[in-house]
Design an enzyme around this catalytic site. Structure first.
Site, PDB file in Angstrom:
ATOM      1  CD  GLU A   1      -3.184   0.648   2.122  1.00 42.65           C
ATOM      2  OE1 GLU A   1      -4.350   0.455   1.741  1.00 42.65           O
ATOM      3  OE2 GLU A   1      -2.843   0.616   3.323  1.00 42.65           O
TER       4      GLU A   1
ATOM      5  CG  HIS B   1       6.195 -29.892   0.866  1.00 39.28           C
ATOM      6  ND1 HIS B   1       6.855 -31.064   0.573  1.00 39.28           N
ATOM      7  CD2 HIS B   1       6.563 -29.562   2.136  1.00 39.28           C
ATOM      8  CE1 HIS B   1       7.584 -31.446   1.614  1.00 39.28           C
ATOM      9  NE2 HIS B   1       7.421 -30.546   2.581  1.00 39.28           N
TER      10      HIS B   1
ATOM     11  CE  LYS C   1     -10.624   2.444   2.172  1.00 34.23           C
ATOM     12  NZ  LYS C   1      -9.910   3.329   3.121  1.00 34.23           N
TER      13      LYS C   1
END
Length: 430
Positions: A275, A296, A418
């Site tokens: 950010e 893995h 937002k």
């Protein structure tokens, strides 16, 4: 902290090219600390705010069996990183801490439904006071508290942390007479771990908030006093990260934690880095990994896929995994059982030794394949160490932003999402 860069790393000349800008960046940090323009730089030396935090934390510790922290992003990730570092057996009679960061109804209800609301405290954190996710969390819980406790007693169970001014969270606090702690408007959420946002949950968990700040102060002072910026770990880290991006095509940064106690630190770092730097086409993608689990699932790609990643390997001391041996804990592998499986090399070995061998093997394999690797080892995983490494990463991020010519403290692109979220919720009413 030790940096080791593999063959795909930078030449001395490439690193030296960043020295003038780093000198300038460190001086800018020094001036902002002295002027108070960047309050997060004053937090490591602050002590005047701790008595009030201790008082609140003591009340939560004494009266509640569970404490729920409602918040998202920077309002919760720093506190979670510190809390996860703690050894539950060494926290005394601390309440169970539930840091709820999401609004997924399944996970949220799974936490809430099992709590005794008469014995549960709540901390609600939103810097702006208008974070939709945090408000939704609190508004969903508030009717339950009103039913169980009654309006007059809610204030005994809830503490609000938000910035001064008229905002939705403060309106709720005023309506129900809830205590409010100020979130400094000049300390961004992802940089707030050394403030009340991160330290109040830390104190409730029975940890030493002063030691967190002392560790941060040590790294800050070392960085500001360095005569050569490349001898200051945060500045060197910034030069390496930006230099690898610009000179070696590195587009992603994998943080591989060989300790469950350091996993939340990596998640906190992921937001801080992404950010703060992902602007104007700049930045690299932070990726969280768990060792040895992701050996893995990811190592094949890391070794034989695109050569576009750098790696930071985090590890802690072996003895902290084995020092509390006793009833209910595991012993070294029985040689007879190891021989039965045909894996004699496991005889007498412990889980901690396997973890460390996996870390060493993976690190060296990455280096031998030409991947740039930085190894950070903690002599002890404690409050002082976590405060120090968090300040390291905050400074490294700020200095990287200086090298990239971006603002590390805003997030303009996020605001569009937002706004759309608010619009979609509004549309549901019509």
């Amino acid at each position: 902290m030790a940096d080791k860069i593999g063959p795909q790393g930078l030449t001395p000349e490439q690193l030296e090219a960043y020295v003038p800008a780093l000198v300038e960046g460190i001086e800018a940090i020094r001036q902002k600390k002295e002027s108070g323009d960047l309050p997060l730089l004053r937090l490591p030396e602050r002590r005047d705010d701790l008595p009030e935090m201790h008082q609140i934390a003591d009340r939560y510790r004494n009266f509640f069996e569970d404490v729920v922290v409602l918040g998202t992003g920077g309002s919760s990730l720093g506190g979670r990183a510190l809390y996860t570092m703690a050894d539950p057996d060494k926290r005394g009679l601390a309440p169970r801490l539930h840091i709820v960061t999401n609004v997924d109804p399944f996970g949220f209800n799974r936490v809430i439904r099992h709590l005794d609301r008469r014995k549960t405290g709540w901390i609600v954190i939103s810097k702006s006071g208008g974070t939709a996710e945090t408000l939704m969390q609190f508004l969903s819980v508030l009717p339950l508290l009103r039913t169980t406790l009654g309006d007059a007693r809610i204030k005994e169970h809830v503490t609000i942390i938000t910035e001064p001014g008229d905002n939705p969270l403060r309106k709720l606090a005023k309506e129900f007479d809830l205590p409010v702690l100020d979130h400094d408007p000049k300390v961004g959420g992802r940089y707030s771990v050394l403030s009340v946002v991160g330290l109040l949950p830390t104190l409730i968990a029975g940890l030493d908030a002063t030691a967190v700040r002392e560790g941060a102060a040590d790294i800050l002072n070392r960085t500001l006093s360095a005569k050569d910026p490349l001898t200051a770990d945060p500045a060197l880290g910034a030069a390496i990260s930006v230099g690898l991006n610009k000179n070696a095509g590195i587009l992603a940064h994998v943080m591989l934690a060989y300790s469950d106690r350091l996993g939340s630190l990596s998640r906190w770092y992921r937001q801080l880095w992404a950010e703060s730097l992902g602007k104007k086409g700049e930045g690299t993608t932070p990726i969280y990994g768990t060792g040895p689990v992701d050996q893995h699932s990811q190592l094949q790609l890391w070794l034989d896929g695109p050569a576009d990643k750098m790696f930071t390997v985090l590890s802690g001391p072996l003895e902290e995994d084995t020092e509390n041996v006793g009833p209910g804990t595991v012993d070294p592998v029985d040689p007879t059982l190891a021989k039965l499986t045909g894996m004699d090399y496991l005889a007498g070995r412990t889980l901690a030794e396997l973890m460390d061998a996996s870390r060493r093997g993976t690190s060296e394999t990455l280096i031998q394949h030409g991947k740039p690797v930085r190894r950070i080892h903690f002599d002890a995983i404690n409050e002082y160490a976590l405060g120090g490494i968090m300040m390291h990463f905050m400074l490294e991020t700020i200095l990287s932003a200086h090298l990239l010519n971006v603002d590390p403290f805003d997030q303009p692109a996020v605001e569009h999402g937002k706004k759309l979220t608010r619009q979609y919720l509004f549309d549901l009413q019509n």
